[in-house]
Write an enzyme that holds these catalytic residues in place. Structure first.
Site, PDB file in Angstrom:
ATOM      1  N   ILE A 160     -33.176 -31.522 -23.842  1.00  7.05           N
ATOM      2  CA  ILE A 160     -32.266 -30.382 -23.660  1.00  7.05           C
ATOM      3  C   ILE A 160     -31.408 -30.202 -24.910  1.00  7.05           C
ATOM      4  O   ILE A 160     -31.236 -29.088 -25.415  1.00  7.05           O
ATOM      5  CB  ILE A 160     -31.418 -30.556 -22.388  1.00  7.05           C
ATOM      6  CG1 ILE A 160     -32.345 -30.654 -21.169  1.00  7.05           C
ATOM      7  CG2 ILE A 160     -30.450 -29.376 -22.223  1.00  7.05           C
ATOM      8  CD1 ILE A 160     -31.669 -31.003 -19.870  1.00  7.05           C
ATOM      9  N   THR A 165     -34.303 -42.395 -27.099  1.00  6.93           N
ATOM     10  CA  THR A 165     -35.273 -41.522 -26.422  1.00  6.93           C
ATOM     11  C   THR A 165     -35.474 -40.212 -27.179  1.00  6.93           C
ATOM     12  O   THR A 165     -36.400 -39.473 -26.880  1.00  6.93           O
ATOM     13  CB  THR A 165     -34.834 -41.197 -24.973  1.00  6.93           C
ATOM     14  OG1 THR A 165     -33.543 -40.600 -25.020  1.00  6.93           O
ATOM     15  CG2 THR A 165     -34.784 -42.442 -24.108  1.00  6.93           C
ATOM     16  N   SER A 183     -31.241 -40.687 -17.822  1.00 11.53           N
ATOM     17  CA  SER A 183     -31.291 -39.568 -16.880  1.00 11.53           C
ATOM     18  C   SER A 183     -32.445 -39.616 -15.877  1.00 11.53           C
ATOM     19  O   SER A 183     -32.881 -38.573 -15.411  1.00 11.53           O
ATOM     20  CB  SER A 183     -31.357 -38.256 -17.659  1.00 11.53           C
ATOM     21  OG  SER A 183     -32.507 -38.244 -18.463  1.00 11.53           O
ATOM     22  N   TYR A 238     -27.890 -42.425 -10.799  1.00  9.31           N
ATOM     23  CA  TYR A 238     -27.775 -41.428 -11.874  1.00  9.31           C
ATOM     24  C   TYR A 238     -26.709 -40.379 -11.527  1.00  9.31           C
ATOM     25  O   TYR A 238     -25.784 -40.123 -12.307  1.00  9.31           O
ATOM     26  CB  TYR A 238     -29.146 -40.771 -12.090  1.00  9.31           C
ATOM     27  CG  TYR A 238     -29.104 -39.540 -12.952  1.00  9.31           C
ATOM     28  CD1 TYR A 238     -28.668 -39.609 -14.269  1.00  9.31           C
ATOM     29  CD2 TYR A 238     -29.489 -38.295 -12.436  1.00  9.31           C
ATOM     30  CE1 TYR A 238     -28.623 -38.473 -15.055  1.00  9.31           C
ATOM     31  CE2 TYR A 238     -29.451 -37.161 -13.222  1.00  9.31           C
ATOM     32  CZ  TYR A 238     -29.008 -37.253 -14.533  1.00  9.31           C
ATOM     33  OH  TYR A 238     -28.951 -36.128 -15.304  1.00  9.31           O
ATOM     34  N   HIS A 298     -41.205 -37.138 -15.199  1.00 10.94           N
ATOM     35  CA  HIS A 298     -40.904 -35.822 -14.621  1.00 10.94           C
ATOM     36  C   HIS A 298     -42.171 -35.110 -14.155  1.00 10.94           C
ATOM     37  O   HIS A 298     -43.234 -35.245 -14.758  1.00 10.94           O
ATOM     38  CB  HIS A 298     -40.162 -34.956 -15.632  1.00 10.94           C
ATOM     39  CG  HIS A 298     -38.790 -35.468 -15.908  1.00 10.94           C
ATOM     40  ND1 HIS A 298     -38.465 -36.137 -17.058  1.00 10.94           N
ATOM     41  CD2 HIS A 298     -37.672 -35.451 -15.160  1.00 10.94           C
ATOM     42  CE1 HIS A 298     -37.198 -36.492 -17.009  1.00 10.94           C
ATOM     43  NE2 HIS A 298     -36.686 -36.090 -15.868  1.00 10.94           N
ATOM     44  N   ARG A 358     -40.137 -41.228  -3.172  1.00  8.34           N
ATOM     45  CA  ARG A 358     -39.494 -41.974  -4.251  1.00  8.34           C
ATOM     46  C   ARG A 358     -38.026 -42.196  -3.853  1.00  8.34           C
ATOM     47  O   ARG A 358     -37.378 -41.257  -3.375  1.00  8.34           O
ATOM     48  CB  ARG A 358     -39.582 -41.139  -5.538  1.00  8.34           C
ATOM     49  CG  ARG A 358     -39.057 -41.791  -6.774  1.00  8.34           C
ATOM     50  CD  ARG A 358     -39.318 -40.925  -8.008  1.00  8.34           C
ATOM     51  NE  ARG A 358     -38.481 -39.717  -8.029  1.00  8.34           N
ATOM     52  CZ  ARG A 358     -38.469 -38.850  -9.037  1.00  8.34           C
ATOM     53  NH1 ARG A 358     -39.258 -39.015 -10.082  1.00  8.34           N
ATOM     54  NH2 ARG A 358     -37.694 -37.792  -8.996  1.00  8.34           N
TER      55      ARG A 358
HETATM   56  N1  UDP Z   1     -42.395 -35.844  -8.251  1.00  6.31           N
HETATM   57  C1  UDP Z   1     -43.664 -36.069  -7.713  1.00  6.31           C
HETATM   58  N2  UDP Z   1     -44.586 -36.722  -8.483  1.00  6.31           N
HETATM   59  C2  UDP Z   1     -44.311 -37.176  -9.745  1.00  6.31           C
HETATM   60  C3  UDP Z   1     -43.022 -36.929 -10.282  1.00  6.31           C
HETATM   61  C4  UDP Z   1     -42.096 -36.266  -9.504  1.00  6.31           C
HETATM   62  O1  UDP Z   1     -43.949 -35.691  -6.584  1.00  6.31           O
HETATM   63  O2  UDP Z   1     -45.201 -37.785 -10.367  1.00  6.31           O
HETATM   64  C5  UDP Z   1     -41.407 -35.114  -7.436  1.00  6.31           C
HETATM   65  C6  UDP Z   1     -40.088 -35.837  -7.244  1.00  6.31           C
HETATM   66  O3  UDP Z   1     -40.146 -36.713  -6.153  1.00  6.31           O
HETATM   67  C7  UDP Z   1     -39.128 -34.668  -7.047  1.00  6.31           C
HETATM   68  C8  UDP Z   1     -39.725 -33.548  -7.908  1.00  6.31           C
HETATM   69  O4  UDP Z   1     -41.092 -33.926  -8.129  1.00  6.31           O
HETATM   70  O5  UDP Z   1     -39.157 -34.246  -5.706  1.00  6.31           O
HETATM   71  C9  UDP Z   1     -39.049 -33.395  -9.256  1.00  6.31           C
HETATM   72  O6  UDP Z   1     -38.953 -34.677  -9.842  1.00  6.31           O
HETATM   73  P1  UDP Z   1     -38.549 -34.875 -11.350  1.00  6.31           P
HETATM   74  O7  UDP Z   1     -38.612 -36.353 -11.633  1.00  6.31           O
HETATM   75  O8  UDP Z   1     -39.355 -33.977 -12.222  1.00  6.31           O
HETATM   76  O9  UDP Z   1     -37.040 -34.354 -11.441  1.00  6.31           O
HETATM   77  P2  UDP Z   1     -35.718 -34.779 -10.617  1.00  6.31           P
HETATM   78  O10 UDP Z   1     -35.652 -33.820  -9.448  1.00  6.31           O
HETATM   79  O11 UDP Z   1     -35.819 -36.199 -10.229  1.00  6.31           O
HETATM   80  O12 UDP Z   1     -34.612 -34.533 -11.595  1.00  6.31           O
END
Ligand code: UDP
Length: 329
Positions: free
Chosen positions: A12, A35, A77, A141, A189, A282
């Site tokens: 960002i 990073t 993050s 976080y 992500h 997760r």
């Molecule tokens: N997610 C997923 N599979 C992955 C990575 C993320 O299903 O391999 C899901 C995660 O559980 C969340 C959404 O995608 O519901 C966005 O996750 P990300 O880590 O991109 O961003 P966050 O919302 O944690 O900032």
């Protein structure tokens, strides 16, 4: 105006640095490259290798470069990592930000734009989430970012500091010119991982949780283009420079996409097919995070221009398909 951008070589931060240059500000990037990437910063931008924990060097840089304002991105993050290594998050985020606040206090740099997050809200009672919704983060976080917002508010009432905290929902997409984009190692992500599956770099994409209380059982997130985040930072800086008082604003599109919808959008826009597997939830993930961005639209006249899911996926795909190894040469 000279703007110190901590974490300006990150995802960002680097997009905001480009926007600062375009709008006539002078960014000075301060990054420890833990990073961030050197190649994410254009050659004509002043780049300083430094750590936010190095208090005396930070103060020296603020004085030496006659810094008027700070944009603070440098942070850890990752929601998942924060649950298994909280010490890293309290140290980098809370202690690191305390150092920045004190360095600003001791040098007289008194304007701060802070990179906050929707994770400060936790599981919302209702969506879209407004800025005055309850703050109950479900992960470490989000807790650390909320602590930093609390510190900033206390410093602003006691000392000569004014700040804007920008609470991002899900940053996504890449610069429209295709020169900078998202490159994390390890990548966690959703969108970048889906692109890796589309490029054949991984065999599939996992969906984390299919039993959430959402229409298709997967989490809903509000994806906002990183270039729209960048314009909001410049508006926030201008607001502070014109004497604006300390505030927090959400940045999102007011529309949630499920994990399944994002996967479908990538398949459609890239024309690539890949395997999808379903996994357990997760830790720390709220079911729905959707922003109300009415406040910043009304008060700072911010409008997202690139945040349709098509524009987000197309710009990110351009970056990932032309930089399959990210910034690595
Ligand atoms: N997610 C997923 N599979 C992955 C990575 C993320 O299903 O391999 C899901 C995660 O559980 C969340 C959404 O995608 O519901 C966005 O996750 P990300 O880590 O991109 O961003 P966050 O919302 O944690 O900032």
């Amino acid at each position: 105006m000279n703007v110190l951008v901590t974490g300006g070589a990150g995802y960002i931060g680097s997009h905001v640095v480009e926007e600062l240059c375009k709008t006539g500000y002078k960014p000075i990037v301060y990054d420890n490259f833990s990073t961030g990437h050197i190649d994410a910063v254009s050659d004509d931008v002043q780049l300083i290798e430094g750590d936010i924990h190095d208090f005396s060097f930070l103060k020296h840089v603020i004085g030496e470069y006659e810094i008027d304002a700070v944009m603070h991105f440098a942070a850890s993050s990752l929601v998942g990592e924060s649950m298994v290594d909280p010490a890293k998050y309290y140290y980098n985020n809370v202690a690191g930000s305390l150092g920045i606040l004190d360095a600003m206090r001791e040098t007289g740099a008194n304007l701060l734009v802070f990179s906050s997050t929707a994770a400060v809200y936790g599981e919302p009672d209702q969506v879209p989430i407004t800025e005055d919704a309850k703050h109950a983060p479900t992960n470490v976080y989000g807790k650390t970012k909320l602590m930093i917002e609390t510190m900033m508010a206390d410093y602003a009432s006691a000392y000569d500091l004014r700040y804007v905290a920008l609470r991002y929902f899900n940053a996504a997409g890449a610069a429209l010119l295709g020169n900078i984009g998202e490159d994390h190692n390890p990548e966690t992500h959703l969108l970048p991982l889906i692109f890796k599956a589309a490029l054949g770099e991984r065999k599939d994409i996992a969906i984390f949780g299919t039993d959430y209380p959402t229409p298709d059982g997967t989490c809903l997130r509000d994806y906002i283009h990183v270039c729209d985040l960048a314009t909001a930072h410049v508006l926030a800086l201008k607001y502070l420079a014109e004497g604006g008082l300390s505030k927090a604003y959400n940045l999102g599109t007011e529309h949630g996409f499920s994990v399944r919808e994002i996967i479908a959008a990538v398949k459609k826009i890239t024309g690539k097919d890949f395997a999808v597997r379903e996994e357990a939830r997760r830790a720390g993930d709220p079911a729905k995070l959707i922003a109300s961005s009415e406040k910043i639209k009304k008060e700072l006249h911010w409008e997202p221009k690139h945040s349709s899911i098509e524009d987000i996926v197309a710009s990110a795909w351009r970056w990932h398909s032309t930089h399959p190894n990210g910034y690595a040469k």
